[in-house]
Scaffold this active site. Structure first.
Site, PDB file in Angstrom:
ATOM      1  N   GLY A   1       2.529  -1.101   4.311  1.00 10.43           N
ATOM      2  CA  GLY A   1       2.576   0.318   3.963  1.00 10.43           C
ATOM      3  C   GLY A   1       3.997   0.785   3.738  1.00 10.43           C
ATOM      4  N   GLY A   2       4.575   1.407   4.756  1.00 11.38           N
ATOM      5  CA  GLY A   2       5.888   2.036   4.629  1.00 11.38           C
ATOM      6  C   GLY A   2       6.946   1.159   3.978  1.00 11.38           C
TER       7      GLY A   2
ATOM      8  N   GLU B   1      -7.207   4.884   7.546  1.00 13.24           N
ATOM      9  CA  GLU B   1      -6.980   6.294   7.233  1.00 13.24           C
ATOM     10  C   GLU B   1      -8.178   6.892   6.499  1.00 13.24           C
ATOM     11  OE1 GLU B   1      -3.122   5.745   5.392  1.00 13.24           O
ATOM     12  OE2 GLU B   1      -2.339   5.182   7.358  1.00 13.24           O
TER      13      GLU B   1
ATOM     14  N   SER C   1       2.919  -1.945  10.404  1.00 13.58           N
ATOM     15  CA  SER C   1       4.368  -2.013  10.644  1.00 13.58           C
ATOM     16  C   SER C   1       4.960  -3.384  10.327  1.00 13.58           C
ATOM     17  CB  SER C   1       4.692  -1.592  12.077  1.00 13.58           C
ATOM     18  OG  SER C   1       4.275  -0.247  12.304  1.00 13.58           O
TER      19      SER C   1
ATOM     20  N   GLY D   1       1.992   2.457  10.797  1.00 12.43           N
ATOM     21  CA  GLY D   1       2.962   3.536  10.649  1.00 12.43           C
ATOM     22  C   GLY D   1       3.590   3.963  11.966  1.00 12.43           C
TER      23      GLY D   1
ATOM     24  N   ASN E   1       0.876  -1.181   0.000  1.00 12.65           N
ATOM     25  CA  ASN E   1       0.000   0.000   0.000  1.00 12.65           C
ATOM     26  C   ASN E   1       0.907   1.223   0.000  1.00 12.65           C
ATOM     27  OD1 ASN E   1      -1.792   2.066   0.501  1.00 12.65           O
ATOM     28  ND2 ASN E   1      -2.308   1.427   2.589  1.00 12.65           N
ATOM     29  N   TRP E   2       1.042   1.810  -1.180  1.00 15.47           N
ATOM     30  CA  TRP E   2       1.959   2.956  -1.306  1.00 15.47           C
ATOM     31  C   TRP E   2       1.424   4.187  -0.591  1.00 15.47           C
ATOM     32  CZ3 TRP E   2       3.978   3.261  -7.105  1.00 15.47           C
ATOM     33  CH2 TRP E   2       4.808   2.156  -7.348  1.00 15.47           C
ATOM     34  N   LYS E   3       0.139   4.206  -0.256  1.00 15.33           N
ATOM     35  CA  LYS E   3      -0.500   5.403   0.300  1.00 15.33           C
ATOM     36  C   LYS E   3      -0.247   6.598  -0.626  1.00 15.33           C
ATOM     37  CE  LYS E   3      -0.222   3.341   4.832  1.00 15.33           C
ATOM     38  NZ  LYS E   3      -0.301   3.538   6.265  1.00 15.33           N
TER      39      LYS E   3
ATOM     40  N   GLU F   1      -5.892  -4.651  10.408  1.00 18.91           N
ATOM     41  CA  GLU F   1      -4.884  -3.618  10.637  1.00 18.91           C
ATOM     42  C   GLU F   1      -5.218  -2.866  11.924  1.00 18.91           C
ATOM     43  OE1 GLU F   1      -2.672  -2.537   6.747  1.00 18.91           O
ATOM     44  OE2 GLU F   1      -4.350  -1.187   6.999  1.00 18.91           O
TER      45      GLU F   1
ATOM     46  N   HIS G   1      -9.764   1.308   4.577  1.00 15.26           N
ATOM     47  CA  HIS G   1      -8.505   1.515   5.301  1.00 15.26           C
ATOM     48  C   HIS G   1      -8.765   2.477   6.460  1.00 15.26           C
ATOM     49  CE1 HIS G   1      -4.451   2.730   6.318  1.00 15.26           C
ATOM     50  NE2 HIS G   1      -4.035   1.641   5.700  1.00 15.26           N
TER      51      HIS G   1
HETATM   52  P1  PGA Z   1       2.441   0.435   7.689  1.00 16.07           P
HETATM   53  O1  PGA Z   1       1.009   0.648   7.026  1.00 16.07           O
HETATM   54  O2  PGA Z   1       2.994  -0.858   7.148  1.00 16.07           O
HETATM   55  O3  PGA Z   1       3.249   1.628   7.253  1.00 16.07           O
HETATM   56  O4  PGA Z   1       2.238   0.375   9.163  1.00 16.07           O
HETATM   57  C1  PGA Z   1       0.150  -0.426   6.775  1.00 16.07           C
HETATM   58  C2  PGA Z   1      -1.129   0.079   6.167  1.00 16.07           C
HETATM   59  O5  PGA Z   1      -1.606   1.146   6.592  1.00 16.07           O
HETATM   60  O6  PGA Z   1      -1.693  -0.539   5.241  1.00 16.07           O
END
Ligand code: PGA
Length: 248
Positions: free
Chosen positions: A233-234, A101, A212, A176, A13-15, A170, A99
């Site tokens: 994500g990251g 977010e 994470s 994050g 997930n590049w966000k 999640e 998600h």
């Molecule tokens: P993260 O994000 O790996 O940076 O914690 C995961 C996500 O939000 O899908």
């Protein structure tokens, strides 16, 4: 105990990250570094403007692509929204829905998330439905209520079509933050989610863990019986790290 007969799915997930130039470098490194494996599926969920770039780079490779959100509507006066049919035209296989977010930053309710999952299925996409409790809910011992409410909304809306989705657990407190759920914490929630899905005859859907995930913890998480892969994500912005997670 791990279940080697069931393959793993790892979704990046590049966000809201990337640029045409940076993406080209990252995509080239991923294509060069990833070899198809029968027990692994790998996908990248990229920002809308880069879907054509992902399609052009990843087409013919073993890496699938998708988007990070989709409209619950098919078409019409919804400025700024993108329909599932549009995503399908760009060759998307997956789309993230719900998600945290978007639930917490954009006010998406359980009902909206379920409607988005239905819209994705209607266009032949696989929705990756995200659920997870907040830190306050975890600390109050209420993770079960939180994720039950979220998954039940999807089960109610989709019924037997639930079997065609992917679920992602999640925990909001792990996204994050560098704070990962322990493998046992993840397993406990995943087992609970699988139980809720059984009602819709969808106990076999892949349930990914996200929050994470790194190369250093992916192996232990993926070894859990009910952890069918990861939503990353990251670490998905770093080719070497993401390839190591995909192979974990
Ligand atoms: P993260 O994000 O790996 O940076 O914690 C995961 C996500 O939000 O899908």
């Amino acid at each position: 105990m791990s279940t080697p007969q069931r393959g793993k799915l790892v979704v990046g997930n590049w966000k809201m990250n990337g640029s045409a130039a940076a993406n080209a470098t990252l995509l080239a490194a991923l294509i060069a570094g990833w070899r198809a494996r029968p027990d692994r599926d790998v996908a990248l969920c990229v920002p809308y403007p880069y879907l054509a770039q992902a399609r052009d780079a990843l087409g013919g490779s073993p890496i699938a692509w998708g988007a990070q959100d989709v409209s619950e509507y098919a078409s019409g006066a919804y400025t700024g929204q993108v329909s599932a049919a549009m995503l399908a035209e760009f060759g998307c296989r997956y789309v993230l829905v719900g998600h945290s977010e978007r639930r917490h930053g954009c006010g998406e309710t359980d009902a909206i998330v379920a409607a988005k999952a239905a819209a994705a299925l209607g266009a032949g996409l696989t929705p990756v439905v995200c659920v997870g409790e907040t830190l306050a809910e975890r600390d109050a011992g209420q993770w079960q209520e939180a994720v039950t409410r979220q998954v039940d909304a999807v089960v109610q809306r989709l019924g037997a079509d639930c079997a065609r989705t992917v679920l992602a657990y999640e925990p909001v407190w792990a996204i994050g933050t560098g704070r990962t759920a322990t493998p046992q914490q993840a397993q406990d929630v995943h087992a609970h989610l699988r139980l809720r899905l059984r009602g819709a005859a969808a106990a076999g859907v892949p349930i990914l863990y996200g929050g994470s995930v790194k190369a250093a913890n992916a192996g232990a998480l993926f070894a859990q019986a009910d952890v069918d892969g990861g939503l990353v994500g990251g670490a998905s912005l770093d080719a070497a790290e993401f390839l190591a997670i995909a192979g974990a």
